[in-house]
Design an enzyme around this catalytic site. Structure first.
Site, short mmCIF file in Angstrom:
data_model
loop_
_atom_site.label_atom_id
_atom_site.label_comp_id
_atom_site.label_asym_id
_atom_site.label_seq_id
_atom_site.Cartn_x
_atom_site.Cartn_y
_atom_site.Cartn_z
N LYS A 188 66.76 44.18 -20.56
CA LYS A 188 66.44 42.83 -21.01
C LYS A 188 67.62 42.22 -21.76
CE LYS A 188 62.29 41.99 -22.23
NZ LYS A 188 60.98 42.02 -22.94
N ARG B 175 61.41 41.99 -29.24
CA ARG B 175 60.94 42.60 -28.00
C ARG B 175 61.75 43.84 -27.67
NH1 ARG B 175 58.36 38.24 -24.78
NH2 ARG B 175 58.79 36.23 -25.77
N GLY C 94 55.17 46.35 -20.09
CA GLY C 94 53.97 46.53 -20.91
C GLY C 94 53.86 47.84 -21.64
N MET D 208 55.99 49.18 -23.94
CA MET D 208 56.42 49.15 -25.34
C MET D 208 55.98 47.82 -25.96
SD MET D 208 60.09 51.09 -25.17
CE MET D 208 60.70 50.17 -23.77
N ARG E 42 64.73 39.98 -14.49
CA ARG E 42 64.95 41.39 -14.15
C ARG E 42 64.62 41.56 -12.68
NH1 ARG E 42 59.90 43.65 -17.77
NH2 ARG E 42 58.23 42.57 -16.66
N HIS F 255 48.90 42.13 -16.47
CA HIS F 255 49.31 43.53 -16.65
C HIS F 255 48.81 44.39 -15.50
CE1 HIS F 255 48.56 47.68 -18.08
NE2 HIS F 255 49.74 47.54 -18.64
N ARG G 182 53.33 78.04 9.04
CA ARG G 182 52.82 79.20 8.29
C ARG G 182 51.70 79.84 9.11
NH1 ARG G 182 52.93 74.79 3.64
NH2 ARG G 182 52.15 73.74 5.50
N ARG H 3 57.14 81.06 10.71
CA ARG H 3 57.23 82.14 9.73
C ARG H 3 56.16 83.19 10.03
NH1 ARG H 3 55.93 80.76 3.59
NH2 ARG H 3 53.79 80.96 4.34
N GLU I 144 64.24 84.01 -0.44
CA GLU I 144 63.25 83.70 -1.47
C GLU I 144 63.44 84.50 -2.74
OE1 GLU I 144 59.14 83.15 0.47
OE2 GLU I 144 60.21 84.49 1.84
N SER J 200 66.36 79.90 5.70
CA SER J 200 65.50 78.85 5.15
C SER J 200 65.16 79.25 3.72
CB SER J 200 64.22 78.69 5.97
OG SER J 200 63.41 77.66 5.43
N GLY K 22 63.18 79.44 0.60
CA GLY K 22 61.82 79.22 0.09
C GLY K 22 61.88 79.06 -1.41
N THR K 23 62.13 77.83 -1.85
CA THR K 23 62.43 77.62 -3.27
C THR K 23 61.22 77.71 -4.18
OG1 THR K 23 62.37 75.22 -2.83
CG2 THR K 23 64.54 76.29 -2.89
N ASN K 24 60.00 77.74 -3.61
CA ASN K 24 58.84 77.99 -4.47
C ASN K 24 58.95 79.39 -5.08
OD1 ASN K 24 57.86 75.52 -3.66
ND2 ASN K 24 56.44 76.36 -2.16
N ASP K 25 59.08 80.40 -4.20
CA ASP K 25 59.20 81.78 -4.69
C ASP K 25 60.54 82.01 -5.38
OD1 ASP K 25 56.72 82.64 -4.01
OD2 ASP K 25 57.29 83.63 -2.15
N CYS L 173 62.38 74.84 2.60
CA CYS L 173 61.01 74.52 3.01
C CYS L 173 60.01 74.66 1.86
CB CYS L 173 60.58 75.40 4.18
SG CYS L 173 60.64 77.16 3.84
N TYR M 131 69.07 70.98 6.93
CA TYR M 131 67.84 70.18 6.98
C TYR M 131 66.94 70.53 5.79
CZ TYR M 131 65.50 74.42 8.65
OH TYR M 131 65.00 75.70 8.74
#
Length: 874
Positions: free
Chosen positions: A21, A91, A100, A102, A335, A453, A560, A616, A743, A762, A764-767, A829, A849
């Site tokens: 602002k 403001r 809205g 703050m 803005r 709002h 899977r 897999r 993994e 590949s 497996g970024t969760n594990d 993945c 990918y």
């Protein structure tokens, strides 16, 4: 260090210091817009305030008052003076727009003496008292944290007594009495008189705006929009101009284009004889900006001219606030406007076609997460025609929403935790409703216009919203609404909202999934023309595969296979396999499973239609397929012809203390090679059959959870022996690749060894995240909030990839693998594959990918394009 800048000292490129602002007010001042004079207190001052335990440094106070003196000289007015009173607004203004979230305080500088002098000077005492009562109420709310409700009750009671509906109908004497009552409420609840020293008002207001950076709704909004806590907010102190001084005065909000559709047409609303809060709060229903042309044609023409200048200057759709004081136009803010995904795409394409922005700029104009809005269900036309239309309001934010009615943000949040879909119904929303608006499927308000709002925030969130539905009667305390025909709907009853038309329907209306077409299709093709990173999808069924391909997936990056076993008939067969007491029994069960698997793979190969499909092999621990209670075990034992005790013993023997690190993934194929044989036969036979029909097939066979080269080689050889047997038996072959999921940290560290044998990785970024941090993804939610609160973490590593830890392991893997195998493909993945910042990391890391859920494919395509553009800009 300089902490305070006049508007003449800044520009639009100083938003990190002056906030959005403040930077834009400075820019508008610089290009000659009619902007009331003022100054900005920087974001660094906000951070200094928090570093000093919420104490404003005396040197900064001195700097503020020096700028106030300059403002007095510019305006010819004096703060606190009875002769030439100067009033100011205070403001907030973060780097990123947080509408809205703050706080704002208007009319600072008024006290008992100044209000009388202002009324005399303006020849309008009613106006002066109106400003004063607003200041008392806002100061009590923002600075002292006292609810507005008691003040609102005074107004409502007096309206009933006088039999009027609008604030504008109050007389001068009414306003004077309201001021007295407001002062009494303030003293009663705050324990002190309303401050009469304007300088104290100003400093207290500035500190309150700094504090609002850390109010609950602002924190929630920042988390929703990935805005860092460290940014802080600037504070803008600006000379007041008065939209509530006369019938030739007013205030409004407008957009240079329609924020819901993107149409190139001025879109906005205004109220005569009002201050800015009245429009946004939705207390009075405003008039369309178009009608200003009839009411004040010269002002309208000037505003249209200013709007055109600002859009061309900023090269984007603008959201502007303005005030008219006795026929003179003032621009209070501009803005880049919040907009729906549909509007964002249309505006970006139109500006590109108008040669205002480049192709790359157009692609960067749309947030990837916003595309989810366009993939949300819409109502089935035939079902809609049969549904009962109850009433119609303002179509504030498009989309279709069906859910149970709830009348508070808290109730919506509770219902969501129970798995319910909800509609938030309010007289009008306020910033405190932000969590409920996020959790609800749709929002319905009785008051408020297209720039209220509710409308602005809903469009920014992509929530379906209908505003200003004044034909509905609402009893918020009784938790019920009354429709124009007299029908009553209580909490828990279901309604359906069509945010595109503003129609409200009874009950739940069936929905369908939209197609990618028109502007959406053109925009995605634009994004695809610059992206480097491929985008595949995670899919386990033909239906999911077809959905993914229709959304632009370049193949299936993760199928899977275990998800194919959970149908009732199939889970019975896999349970027979798991509980088999001999190899012969296990192979017989696997032969049954092979038929199911082959049929599924044939259907999926047809759906993917020549594109790559990465499959897999069985990954979860076997005990996940077995029952756990004695009743369930007894039922299964009867169906299998086993004794209860034998089956229970088998179930108990498979239980593990830490299943995530237990007997799963390729470890199953080491223990039971026949499982890998069955899955390989199902895949390769399916591929051969589909290839016979003239459809190209590209199966990638993926071994999960590899941690050792010899382990990988053992399973790979089992697969190769099976494949070669099939090729020999059939006299035919199909192309295929064998790779592995990475993994574990150990797999990352031996990536060069694995790359000698694998065709692709590949991640497996969760594990990989779980094992790198030592956090259980299922349990981390119990303590991660404490990490956020204590500023230890500022993001969830299971949602956004941890570049410094997990990311380094990914980089290490790729670097090692490339040394020995230049033809490797690298994918990801996990959940991170559909997240914007993680995709940018994947581009930088050199992955081939990403593979995400089908509905995240468009967002991932756009994020990949933006990552490529950003990389080229550096």
């Amino acid at each position: 260090m300089k902490y305070v800048y006049s508007f003449e000292e800044g520009n639009k490129d100083m938003r990190e210091l002056l906030g959005g602002k403040g930077a834009n007010l400075a820019e508008m001042t610089g290009i000659g817009m009619p902007v009331p004079s003022g100054f900005t207190i920087t974001t660094e001052c906000c951070n200094n305030y928090y570093e000093n335990n919420e104490v404003l440094d005396k040197n900064i106070e001195k700097e503020i008052f020096e700028k106030l003196s300059e403002l007095e000289e510019k305006t010819g007015k004096k703060f606190g003076s009875e002769d030439t009173p100067l009033l100011v607004s205070v403001r907030s203004g973060s780097r990123a727009s947080m509408p809205g979230m703050m706080d704002t305080i208007l009319n600072l500088g008024l006290n008992d003496k100044v209000v009388s002098a202002l009324g005399t000077k303006m020849n309008n005492k009613r106006f002066a008292y109106d400003c004063y009562r607003r200041l008392i109420q806002m100061f009590a709310d923002v600075v002292k944290g006292y609810s507005k409700s008691s003040f609102e009750d005074v107004l409502d009671s007096l309206k009933k007594e006088k039999k009027i509906k609008l604030d504008t109908e109050f007389t001068e004497q009414d306003m004077y009495q309201i001021v007295l009552k407001f002062k009494d409420i303030y003293k009663e609840n705050i324990g002190e008189e309303f401050p009469q020293d304007p300088r104290i008002q100003l400093i207290e207001a500035i500190k309150a705006v700094f504090r609002s950076w850390n109010n609950e709704r602002a924190i929630i909004y920042r988390k929703m929009n990935n805005i860092p806590d460290s940014w802080g907010t600037a504070v803008n102190v600006q000379e007041m101009v008065y939209g509530n001084i006369s019938e030739t005065s007013g205030t409004g909000v407008a957009f240079t284009r329609n924020p819901a559709t993107g149409e190139k047409k001025l879109f906005g609303e205004y109220l005569m004889n009002a201050q800015g809060e009245d429009v946004v709060a939705g207390i009075r229903t405003p008039s369309s900006i178009d009608t200003l042309k009839e009411v004040m044609p010269e002002v309208y023409d000037e505003f249209v001219k200013n709007a055109d200048i600002l859009e061309k200057h900023y090269k984007d759709m603008q959201d502007m606030e303005f005030t008219i004081e006795n026929g003179k136009l003032y621009m209070l803010q501009t803005r880049n406007g919040k907009r729906t995904a549909q509007a964002a795409i249309k505006v970006a394409l139109d500006l590109y076609h108008e040669n205002i922005i480049t192709k790359e700029e157009a692609i960067l104009r749309v947030e990837p997460n916003e595309l989810d809005q366009l993939l949300h269900p819409c109502f089935v036309k035939e079902e809609l025609e049969k549904s009962r239309l109850l009433t119609t309001g303002l179509a504030a934010s498009p989309g279709a929403a069906t859910g149970k009615l709830y009348f508070s943000a808290e109730d919506v949040a509770s219902a969501k935790e129970k798995g319910e879909k909800t509609i938030l119904v309010r007289l009008e929303t306020s910033p405190e409703d932000i969590q409920g608006m996020k959790d609800a499927e749709g929002i319905l308000t009785i008051r408020g216009g297209m720039t209220s709002h509710a409308a602005v925030v809903a469009r920014g969130m992509g929530r379906c919203c209908i505003c200003g539905c004044g034909t509905i009667g609402i009893d918020e305390k009784g938790k019920r609404i009354k429709m124009p025909d007299g029908s009553i709907y209580h909490e828990g009853d279901s309604l359906s909202l069509d945010g595109t038309t503003g129609n409200v329907y009874e009950g739940e209306v069936a929905t369908t999934i939209p197609e990618i077409s028109g502007d959406f299709k053109e925009f995605m093709e634009l994004a695809d023309s610059v992206k480097v990173l491929g985008v595949r999808a995670n899919a386990d069924t033909p239906k999911d595969t077809e959905t993914a391909i229709s959304f632009g997936a370049e193949g299936i990056g993760l199928c899977r296979t275990e998800h194919m076993f959970f149908e009732k008939q199939r889970i019975f067969v896999i349970r027979k396999m798991i509980t088999a007491e001999t190899l012969e029994q296990r192979i017989n069960a696997l032969n049954e499973l092979e038929k199911f698997q082959q049929s599924d793979f044939e259907a999926m190969f047809k759906s993917v239609n020549g594109k790559v499909m990465t499959i897999r092999y069985l990954d979860p621990p076997l005990h996940e397929f077995l029952p756990h209670t004695d009743d369930e075990i007894r039922e299964l034992a009867d169906s299998l012809g086993m004794k209860f005790e034998s089956l229970k013993s088998r179930v108990d023997s498979l239980k593990e203390f830490n299943p995530m690190m237990g007997h799963r993934g390729c470890r199953l194929d080491i223990t039971y090679p026949e499982i890998a044989v069955m899955q390989t036969r199902a895949i390769i036979n399916a591929a051969i059959n589909v290839q016979k029909e003239g459809i190209n097939v590209h199966p990638e066979l993926m071994i999960p959870l590899t941690v050792d080269l010899e382990e990988f080689k053992f399973v790979k050889q089992t697969m190769l022996d099976t494949i070669n047997d099939i090729f020999k038996e059939k006299g035919e072959s199909v192309p295929y690749e064998i790779g592995t999921m990475i993994e574990t940290p150990r797999a990352c560290l031996i990536a060069d060894e694995l790359a000698n044998e694998a065709s692709f990785f590949s991640f497996g970024t969760n594990d990989l995240t779980q094992l790198t941090y030592g956090f259980s993804r299922d349990d981390a939610g119990k303590f991660l909030n404490s990490y956020y609160d204590k500023k230890i973490f500022n993001f969830n590593p299971f949602e956004t990839i941890d570049v410094h830890g997990v990311g380094k392991l990914v980089y290490t893997s790729i670097t090692k693998a490339k040394r020995v195998n230049q033809n490797m493909e690298y994918g990801i993945c996990g959940e991170h594959a559909g997240e914007e910042k993680s995709i940018e990391f994947c581009h930088k890391a050199g992955l081939t990918y990403v593979s995400c859920s089908p509905y995240r494919v468009p967002a991932a395509r756009l994020a990949a394009a933006q990552a490529a553009i950003k990389a080229n800009q550096k």
